[in-house]
Design a protein around this motif. Structure first.
Motif, short mmCIF file in Angstrom:
data_model
loop_
_atom_site.label_atom_id
_atom_site.label_comp_id
_atom_site.label_asym_id
_atom_site.label_seq_id
_atom_site.Cartn_x
_atom_site.Cartn_y
_atom_site.Cartn_z
N UNK A 131 0.82 -1.22 0.00
CA UNK A 131 0.00 0.00 0.00
C UNK A 131 0.85 1.26 0.00
N UNK A 132 2.10 1.15 0.42
CA UNK A 132 2.99 2.32 0.43
C UNK A 132 3.18 2.88 -0.98
N UNK A 133 2.98 2.04 -1.99
CA UNK A 133 3.13 2.49 -3.38
C UNK A 133 2.07 3.52 -3.76
N UNK A 134 0.98 3.59 -3.00
CA UNK A 134 -0.11 4.54 -3.30
C UNK A 134 0.19 5.94 -2.81
N UNK A 147 19.37 1.64 -3.50
CA UNK A 147 19.50 0.23 -3.10
C UNK A 147 18.13 -0.41 -2.90
N UNK A 148 17.59 -0.32 -1.69
CA UNK A 148 16.37 -1.07 -1.42
C UNK A 148 15.16 -0.57 -2.23
N UNK A 149 15.14 0.72 -2.59
CA UNK A 149 13.99 1.20 -3.37
C UNK A 149 14.00 0.62 -4.78
N UNK A 150 15.19 0.40 -5.33
CA UNK A 150 15.26 -0.23 -6.67
C UNK A 150 14.73 -1.66 -6.60
N UNK A 151 15.01 -2.35 -5.50
CA UNK A 151 14.44 -3.69 -5.31
C UNK A 151 12.93 -3.61 -5.13
N UNK A 152 12.45 -2.63 -4.37
CA UNK A 152 11.01 -2.47 -4.14
C UNK A 152 10.25 -2.31 -5.45
N UNK A 153 10.82 -1.58 -6.39
CA UNK A 153 10.13 -1.34 -7.68
C UNK A 153 9.96 -2.64 -8.46
N UNK A 154 10.91 -3.55 -8.30
CA UNK A 154 10.82 -4.85 -8.98
C UNK A 154 9.90 -5.80 -8.23
N UNK A 155 10.04 -5.86 -6.93
CA UNK A 155 9.28 -6.82 -6.12
C UNK A 155 7.83 -6.41 -5.93
N UNK A 156 7.57 -5.11 -5.94
CA UNK A 156 6.22 -4.60 -5.71
C UNK A 156 5.89 -3.54 -6.76
N UNK A 157 5.46 -3.97 -7.95
CA UNK A 157 5.13 -3.00 -9.01
C UNK A 157 4.14 -1.96 -8.50
N UNK A 158 4.43 -0.72 -8.83
CA UNK A 158 3.61 0.38 -8.35
C UNK A 158 4.46 1.47 -7.73
N UNK A 159 5.57 1.07 -7.13
CA UNK A 159 6.52 2.07 -6.64
C UNK A 159 7.20 2.75 -7.83
N UNK A 163 8.14 9.19 -6.39
CA UNK A 163 7.79 9.24 -4.97
C UNK A 163 8.94 9.73 -4.10
N UNK A 164 10.14 9.64 -4.60
CA UNK A 164 11.33 9.92 -3.80
C UNK A 164 11.48 11.40 -3.46
N UNK A 165 11.67 11.66 -2.18
CA UNK A 165 12.09 12.96 -1.70
C UNK A 165 13.19 12.74 -0.67
N UNK A 166 14.22 13.59 -0.66
CA UNK A 166 15.35 13.36 0.24
C UNK A 166 14.95 13.40 1.72
N UNK A 167 15.47 12.44 2.46
CA UNK A 167 15.30 12.40 3.91
C UNK A 167 16.56 12.97 4.54
N UNK A 168 16.39 14.00 5.36
CA UNK A 168 17.54 14.70 5.94
C UNK A 168 17.71 14.40 7.43
N UNK A 169 17.19 13.24 7.86
CA UNK A 169 17.28 12.81 9.25
C UNK A 169 16.50 13.75 10.18
#
Length: 344
Positions: A131-134, A147-159, A163-169
């Protein structure tokens, strides 16, 4: 002058004691520097525990923990031979080292699961990982995106990349945007969000959704494995016992050392992190339940490598088996300690 048999016996016993003492002294001379990959925290607790309670010393090791952080270069120091062991993140960097011809090797995996997760607002309509892909926005660090987001796009079509925005901690942008998600460690960021926002985020552990890398590894050089294998084994064993004692025993002294190295760490954050490590099976799950903390098996390494190669995160054809060795783990070390402390 002729000595009586009692005197001879005492002389022999004394000599034996001197030999034993010399052996212990020699072992105690093994000075070891262990570099972590971030500021001291509960996720490093077992190592600090083994220093605090004398476990390393019992194994003939004089261990110094060199704290990581934004300006630290501990992995570079490992490669240069200036430190002996390094606390790696997940297996991606180790696989890349094989590709680059860097002679380092993982000898244990303290975390069976990577603590990396994505979190969402409790009322955002996100019920499962897919559901995070929504959501229109996912705050991620650059490393997570590649890294993991590239895997997410393959494993869970929809990402999708949009959607990416930088996380600055800083969790403030995530807290303010109900239709966003944010990356973080399940042992850390949710605590800060709840403290600042007053509500608990929904948490989705990547490891429980297919991202099956080992994490918080013990990494060393191939040279040390080849020349001081016994010392490597003692460091691995003592670290494992340190982790059992930290999770199930009296960890006050270890936490005091953690707070000494990282004065911003709080008792509340430490308690939260330990609770989440237990709740989500970060340290103890899979093979580690029966074979001990630190256990690794070839099949899980292959599974992760195949997924990352399929997502083009790592190059296909890299001999991932050179990134690790299982010779030092899965021997049940420390299970007796857990049984004594926790009854199972």
């Amino acid at each position: 002058m002729t000595m009586g048999w009692k005197a001879v016996g005492l002389r022999i016993v004394a000599a034996a004691g001197l030999v034993a003492g010399a052996a212990t002294g020699a072992a105690a001379q093994d000075k070891v520097t262990f570099g972590t990959n971030w500021l001291a925290q509960a996720e490093h607790g077992g190592y600090y525990q083994a220093v605090a309670d004398g476990t390393y010393k019992k194994y003939g090791l004089d261990v110094t923990i060199r704290q990581g952080g934004p300006q630290a270069a501990n992995r570079t120091l490992l490669v240069a031979g200036q430190i002996d062991f390094y606390m790696g993140g997940n297996m991606l960097q180790s696989i890349d080292s094989v590709k680059q011809g860097i002679p380092t090797i993982v000898v244990a995996a303290i975390f069976q699961k990577d603590p990396q997760m994505l979190m969402a607002h409790p009322d955002s309509g996100v019920e499962k990982f897919a559901d995070l892909a929504k959501l229109p926005t996912i705050f991620m660090g650059k490393d997570g995106f590649i890294t993991f987001f590239q895997w997410m796009k393959v494993a869970y079509p929809g990402f999708k990349d949009e959607q990416y925005k930088p996380y600055t901690f800083n969790p403030a942008p995530f807290i303010a945007d109900k239709k966003s998600a944010q990356q973080g460690y399940i042992t850390s960021e949710p605590f800060e969000v709840e403290k600042q926002a007053g509500w608990k985020p929904k948490m989705f552990l990547l490891a429980d959704n297919g991202f099956d890398t080992y994490s918080t590894t013990i990494e060393t050089t191939q040279k040390l494995v080849d020349t001081k294998s016994d010392m490597v084994q003692r460091f691995v064993d003592a670290s494992i016992i340190g982790w059992y004692n930290y999770l199930y025993g009296d960890n006050k002294a270890a936490n005091a050392l953690i707070k000494k190295d990282n004065p911003e760490m709080t008792d509340a954050q430490l308690a939260f992190s330990i609770a989440k490590m237990k709740e989500f099976g970060i340290v103890e799950s899979g093979e580690a339940l029966a074979k001990g903390i630190g256990c690794m098996i070839d099949a899980q390494h292959k599974s992760f490598y195949d997924k990352m190669a399929g997502a083009k995160v790592v190059d296909a054809g890299v001999d991932y088996t050179k990134s690790f060795t299982t010779k030092y783990v899965c021997k049940g070390v420390g299970l007796d300690v857990k049984k004594k402390l926790a009854g199972g």
